[in-house]
Design an enzyme around this catalytic site. Structure first.
Site, short mmCIF file in Angstrom:
data_model
loop_
_atom_site.label_atom_id
_atom_site.label_comp_id
_atom_site.label_asym_id
_atom_site.label_seq_id
_atom_site.Cartn_x
_atom_site.Cartn_y
_atom_site.Cartn_z
N ARG A 145 7.72 -9.19 7.30
CA ARG A 145 8.20 -8.69 6.02
C ARG A 145 8.41 -9.91 5.13
O ARG A 145 8.69 -11.02 5.59
CB ARG A 145 9.52 -7.94 6.18
CG ARG A 145 9.45 -6.73 7.09
CD ARG A 145 10.81 -6.08 7.24
NE ARG A 145 10.77 -4.87 8.08
CZ ARG A 145 10.96 -4.86 9.39
NH1 ARG A 145 11.24 -5.99 10.03
NH2 ARG A 145 10.89 -3.72 10.07
N LYS A 168 14.98 -5.84 10.52
CA LYS A 168 15.87 -4.74 10.15
C LYS A 168 16.72 -4.33 11.34
O LYS A 168 16.26 -4.32 12.47
CB LYS A 168 15.05 -3.55 9.65
CG LYS A 168 14.46 -3.74 8.26
CD LYS A 168 13.82 -2.45 7.78
CE LYS A 168 13.31 -2.59 6.35
NZ LYS A 168 12.69 -1.33 5.88
N HIS A 236 3.91 -6.25 0.86
CA HIS A 236 4.08 -5.35 2.00
C HIS A 236 2.73 -4.81 2.49
O HIS A 236 2.58 -4.47 3.67
CB HIS A 236 5.01 -4.20 1.63
CG HIS A 236 5.84 -3.71 2.79
ND1 HIS A 236 6.67 -4.54 3.51
CD2 HIS A 236 5.93 -2.49 3.36
CE1 HIS A 236 7.26 -3.85 4.48
NE2 HIS A 236 6.83 -2.61 4.41
N ARG A 239 1.32 -6.76 5.30
CA ARG A 239 1.89 -6.37 6.60
C ARG A 239 1.20 -5.10 7.12
O ARG A 239 0.89 -4.99 8.30
CB ARG A 239 3.39 -6.16 6.43
CG ARG A 239 4.16 -5.72 7.67
CD ARG A 239 5.64 -5.83 7.35
NE ARG A 239 6.44 -4.88 8.09
CZ ARG A 239 6.96 -5.10 9.30
NH1 ARG A 239 6.70 -6.22 9.94
NH2 ARG A 239 7.72 -4.19 9.89
N HIS A 262 9.36 -2.33 14.74
CA HIS A 262 9.71 -0.95 14.43
C HIS A 262 10.50 -0.33 15.58
O HIS A 262 10.14 -0.48 16.74
CB HIS A 262 8.45 -0.11 14.21
CG HIS A 262 7.76 -0.39 12.91
ND1 HIS A 262 6.43 -0.12 12.69
CD2 HIS A 262 8.23 -0.94 11.76
CE1 HIS A 262 6.12 -0.47 11.46
NE2 HIS A 262 7.18 -0.97 10.88
N TYR A 271 2.06 3.04 9.50
CA TYR A 271 1.61 1.77 8.96
C TYR A 271 0.12 1.53 9.19
O TYR A 271 -0.46 0.65 8.58
CB TYR A 271 2.38 0.62 9.61
CG TYR A 271 3.57 0.16 8.83
CD1 TYR A 271 4.60 1.05 8.53
CD2 TYR A 271 3.69 -1.16 8.41
CE1 TYR A 271 5.70 0.63 7.82
CE2 TYR A 271 4.79 -1.58 7.70
CZ TYR A 271 5.79 -0.68 7.40
OH TYR A 271 6.88 -1.10 6.69
#
Length: 293
Positions: A145, A168, A236, A239, A262, A271
């Protein structure tokens, strides 16, 4: 103060959820004509929830944003009801509005490589060009990211074969660093005109402070306009491209999930822009009898 209903999430997410909850309480205050203390909040009804959601839609809030705000309110009431021992079914059973999920639009391999090269042509300063190319190469080559790339510190330099990334939810993962990414970062560091301490962030702005995400976004905006790429060619998207191209090359979806950090495999699937025919090809190779089913 962090919102206690949320555990191990990024600060900006906590701030967004806090604002959503405060705005919900502000609606209840106006809706009922009285301040909403602890006792009134334990009595929120289905009618209140419908009124709030209708109010938000009248204000022009789109279904996707309203779903996020409802998620914030539910998170708060889930924690609140557990702490104070009341029934929050009226809030927790509220249904989020339906909306069409936007599928990511990765660049094709040639466009991704050309983007990296073109990013380096947006400035006459060699070290700034090297910085921008290094950041975008990390996004595409390592699946980082933009916040993760810009969070690297000098203590992690010179860049090694692998990086330990905290993403995250403060989830840590180990990411291999491909040779072009190491080369791009090393070149940037050789040209960097500032002396930095181990605790300093690697990527710097023209005045010496940490470079912002917006700077990299604007550089990519200029590059995509030159290349005639769509507005979806963002940091993004690099990615997204990393994930999609790995899967197209035969990569395992669960491995790609780990590389991206994730928590859910379904997020990784979203994705990867691989069409149905490609997925069926993979399925049939893994299950030779599948085509006869």
């Amino acid at each position: 103060m962090r919102l206690k209903a949320l555990d191990d999430v990024a600060d900006h997410t906590v701030e967004a959820y806090r604002n959503d909850v405060y705005n919900f309480i502000a609606f209840l205050t106006e809706h009922h004509g009285a301040a909403q203390g602890v006792a009134p909040l334990t009595r929120v009804s289905q009618s209140d929830m419908r009124g709030w959601m209708a109010h938000e839609r009248r204000r022009g809030v789109q279904p996707r944003s309203l779903a996020r705000r409802l998620s914030a309110v539910k998170s708060f009431f889930r924690w609140f009801s557990q702490r104070d021992g009341f029934d929050a079914t009226a809030v927790l059973s509220a249904r989020a509005p339906k909306f069409q999920k936007k599928l990511p639009r990765p660049l094709d391999p040639d466009a991704a490589k050309t983007m990296i090269e073109t990013v380096g042509l947006q400035t006459s300063e060699d070290w700034v060009a090297a910085r921008d190319m290094a950041v975008v190469t990390l996004l595409y080559g390592c699946g980082l990211r933009i916040s993760e790339a810009l969070s690297l510190t000098m203590a992690e330099m010179p860049i090694a074969d692998v990086l330990r990334i905290v993403g995250k939810g403060r989830k840590e993962r180990v990411v291999p660093v491909i040779a072009p990414a190491r080369t791009a970062v090393d070149r940037y560091l050789k040209l960097l005109p500032f002396e930095l301490a181990p605790q300093d962030l690697v990527f710097r702005g023209v005045r010496g402070g940490p470079v912002s995400q917006r700077v990299i976004q604007k550089v990519m905006e200029r590059a995509r306009l030159q290349l005639g790429l769509p507005a979806t060619a963002t940091p993004h998207a690099m990615r997204h491209s990393f994930a999609t191209h790995l899967l197209e090359a035969g990569g395992d979806l669960r491995t790609i999930q780990d590389l991206l950090g994730h928590a859910s495999l379904s997020t990784t699937q979203a994705y990867t822009a691989v069409d149905t025919a490609r997925l069926m090809e993979v399925y049939n190779k893994a299950h030779p009898r599948g085509e006869n089913v």
